[in-house]
Each structure stands twice: as C-alpha cells, then as structure tokens.
Motif scaffolding. Structure first.
Motif, PDB file in Angstrom:
ATOM      1  N   UNK A 104       0.700  -1.068   0.009  1.00 23.99           N
ATOM      2  CA  UNK A 104      -0.111   0.009  -0.171  1.00 23.99           C
ATOM      3  C   UNK A 104       1.036   1.336  -0.064  1.00 23.99           C
ATOM      4  N   UNK A 105       2.112   1.323   0.559  1.00 26.08           N
ATOM      5  CA  UNK A 105       3.005   2.290   0.765  1.00 26.08           C
ATOM      6  C   UNK A 105       3.247   2.648  -0.705  1.00 26.08           C
ATOM      7  N   UNK A 106       3.813   1.703  -1.872  1.00 28.32           N
ATOM      8  CA  UNK A 106       3.987   2.039  -3.135  1.00 28.32           C
ATOM      9  C   UNK A 106       2.951   2.434  -3.697  1.00 28.32           C
ATOM     10  N   UNK A 107       1.588   1.885  -3.556  1.00 33.27           N
ATOM     11  CA  UNK A 107       0.629   2.351  -4.300  1.00 33.27           C
ATOM     12  C   UNK A 107       0.079   3.817  -3.758  1.00 33.27           C
ATOM     13  N   UNK A 108       0.387   3.937  -2.636  1.00 34.58           N
ATOM     14  CA  UNK A 108      -0.054   5.311  -2.093  1.00 34.58           C
ATOM     15  C   UNK A 108       0.716   6.398  -3.004  1.00 34.58           C
ATOM     16  N   UNK A 109       2.031   6.108  -2.753  1.00 35.12           N
ATOM     17  CA  UNK A 109       2.939   7.298  -3.469  1.00 35.12           C
ATOM     18  C   UNK A 109       2.536   7.124  -5.100  1.00 35.12           C
ATOM     19  N   UNK A 110       2.396   6.039  -5.513  1.00 38.33           N
ATOM     20  CA  UNK A 110       2.195   6.051  -7.312  1.00 38.33           C
ATOM     21  C   UNK A 110       1.084   6.932  -7.465  1.00 38.33           C
ATOM     22  N   UNK A 111       0.026   6.666  -6.646  1.00 40.47           N
ATOM     23  CA  UNK A 111      -1.345   7.664  -6.967  1.00 40.47           C
ATOM     24  C   UNK A 111      -1.362   8.865  -6.568  1.00 40.47           C
ATOM     25  N   UNK A 112      -0.614   9.140  -5.665  1.00 38.58           N
ATOM     26  CA  UNK A 112      -0.536  10.382  -4.841  1.00 38.58           C
ATOM     27  C   UNK A 112       0.223  11.528  -5.764  1.00 38.58           C
TER      28      UNK A 112
ATOM     29  N   UNK B 146       9.007  15.015  -6.460  1.00 44.73           N
ATOM     30  CA  UNK B 146       7.919  14.452  -6.396  1.00 44.73           C
ATOM     31  C   UNK B 146       8.347  13.623  -4.863  1.00 44.73           C
ATOM     32  N   UNK B 147       9.493  13.203  -4.556  1.00 46.23           N
ATOM     33  CA  UNK B 147       9.637  12.419  -3.395  1.00 46.23           C
ATOM     34  C   UNK B 147       9.622  13.412  -2.021  1.00 46.23           C
ATOM     35  N   UNK B 148      10.064  14.518  -2.505  1.00 45.95           N
ATOM     36  CA  UNK B 148      10.182  15.430  -1.173  1.00 45.95           C
ATOM     37  C   UNK B 148       8.829  16.002  -0.966  1.00 45.95           C
TER      38      UNK B 148
END
Length: 303
Positions: free
Chosen positions: A83-91, A256-258
């Motif tokens: 879910x962490x990867x999915x959350x960042x991918x969509x956000x 985007x990471x920041x």
C-alpha cells in the motif's frame, strides 16, 4: 733415444657450495599479503556501507506503518505490504514524473554533449586565441554554486516566459553540464594527432567534415561516458527543478519524493517506497548502458 712423456692429470676444481637463501616468513611477500588482506577488508567494509542504505529502503518499502513502529527499521517485514508503493504512485502520478525526468535528463545529456563537442573542437583543435583563459573560464563556471544562479535566472525566465516550463531547467543544466564537458574534451582534443587532421585536410575535408567524420568517431567512447554521466547527474538534481518547476505536472522524480515529507510528520514506509521507485529507473539505465560505460572508460585509459 726415446723420451717418455708423463702426462699429469689434475682433478677439476671443485666449486664452492652455493648458499641458497630462503625467503623469511616475515619478508616482503608476507607484508604484501597483509596489505592485500587489509585492502580486501576495506573493500568489503566500503561495500557494506554502500549497500546498507539500499537494504533499509528495500525492507522498509514493503513494511506496514504498524510493523515499522513495532519492529523498527532493521528487521525484515514478516509479510509484504504494497500500500505504501500504491499510495505514492497514485498521490504524485509517478509515471508522469518519470516521463518528466527522462525527458529533461535525456535532452540535457544530448544537448550538453553536442555543445561540448563544438566548444572543445574550437578550443582544442581550432586553437582560438587565449584558449587557456577560455578553458579556465569554463572551469570556474563549474565551481559556481547553484544557489548563486537562482536569483538572476528566476528574473530572466520570468521575463522571457519560461518560468514553470521544463525548457528552463533544460537550458540551465545544458549550460552547466556543457561547461564541464568543454573543459574535459578541450584537453582531449588538444592532444589529438596532427597527422590525422593533416591527412583529412589533404583529402579535401572541410572543418565540419573533419569534425563529424574523423574526430567524432574516434572520440565516441569518451562522448558515451559523458552522455551517461550527464543523464544521471541531471536526474538527481533537486534544487533548480524545485525552484523553476512549481506546478505538479512539470515536477521531476526527486521533487515528487520531497512532497511526502511534512513539517512535523513523515510516513517512513511511504517515503521508503518512493525512494525505491526513484532509484529503479536510474538503476535500469545504468545496467543497460553498463557495457557502454565500461568500454568508454577502457578506451579512454588506453592511448
């Protein structure tokens, strides 16, 4: 009268015994083995230090926040948490950010190498006046901190309408990377064999034909190394894209990471997942062009 001759036989001289010196256990060979072992241990320690952050990113990317709070960052996850990867991918709309980084880094790499070749040809082979001062000027340009460029570049791009445009970042990094490429290639082209240039001139080749048909093929390994380095360096840049690309649609992967880091709260697992997704494209790029990079460095080391 007969004379009898006596022949005296003498024994051949006996050679003195030669003393063979055996190497001492603690001699030069022993010292060399000790140094080799120390260098091996140092290489292993350096490898562990380099791999440790990647290991932490990998195990924490697939760990839930509750498991992270219970077990800490060093324990591998008991079950995979996506879910962490999915959350960042969509956000952050990660595919869009990857495309922005690939487009900016690729354009900068190609344009910077092209500009470096043209500048180095004029300085190293064309022998312009004051070439030493020109090369020194390019060297000083690499020493300028990026913070000193933000204020004038901001007003310049505002005036020409390129603020919040990817081409503003492409122009800035093309000039910065080309300054280093010009400094490097001008010293390489300065030692280019004159016989090859004279042979090309005798065959009727113009300066443009000499550049693209003689010099460019010979220096292709060096240019491939510059291309790879320019791409990776531009991909990892953060300050200038953060300043000039304010809209979400134009941001790059490091920017985007920041956005996941708040003032007082940070989701460690989602941040680790974002770092993992940010490393994967550059890692794939390096693995694809690893052979090209190795050949370029080897060709540059052998004259």
């Amino acid at each position: 009268m007969t004379a009898t001759a006596t022949v005296e036989r003498t024994a051949p001289p006996v050679a003195a015994p030669v003393k063979i010196r055996r190497p001492r256990p603690g001699g030069a060979s022993g010292k060399r083995r000790t140094i080799d072992w120390l260098m091996l241990l140092f290489a292993i320690a350096a490898g562990v230090v380099i791999v440790a952050p990647f290991y932490l990113i990998l195990i924490n990317s697939f760990k839930s926040p509750a498991e992270y709070a219970a077990s800490g960052p060093l324990v591998p996850p008991t079950h995979l948490y996506f879910e962490g990867i999915q959350k960042f991918w969509e956000r952050v709309n990660f595919p869009e950010k990857v495309w922005n980084s690939v487009f900016i880094s690729g354009a900068v790499a190609v344009l910077a190498v092209l500009l470096s070749v043209l500048n180095a040809f004029a300085i190293g082979i064309g022998r312009v006046r004051g070439r030493t001062w020109v090369v020194l000027l390019f060297l000083l340009a690499n020493l300028l901190p990026q913070e000193a460029l933000l204020y004038p570049l901001y007003y310049m791009f505002k005036a020409v309408g390129l603020y919040n445009n990817v081409w503003s970042v492409i122009i800035v990094f093309t000039v910065i990377q080309a300054a280093f490429g010009t400094y490097l290639l001008s010293s390489v082209y300065g030692t280019f064999p004159k016989e090859v240039l004279e042979a090309a001139a005798i065959d009727g080749a113009s300066r443009w034909q000499t550049l693209w048909r003689v010099i460019f093929p010979i220096s292709r390994p060096t240019l491939s190394v510059l291309l790879i380095f320019f791409f990776i360096w531009t991909w990892n840049e953060f300050l200038i894209p953060l300043t000039f690309l304010v809209s979400n649609a134009n941001q790059t992967v490091p920017v985007a990471i920041s956005v996941l880091q708040g003032d007082r709260l940070m989701d460690v697992t989602t941040t680790s997942a974002s770092a993992l997704l940010g490393v994967i494209p550059t890692l794939l790029f390096f693995l694809i062009f690893q052979r090209t990079l190795t050949r370029g460095i080897t060709a540059g080391a052998v004259k």
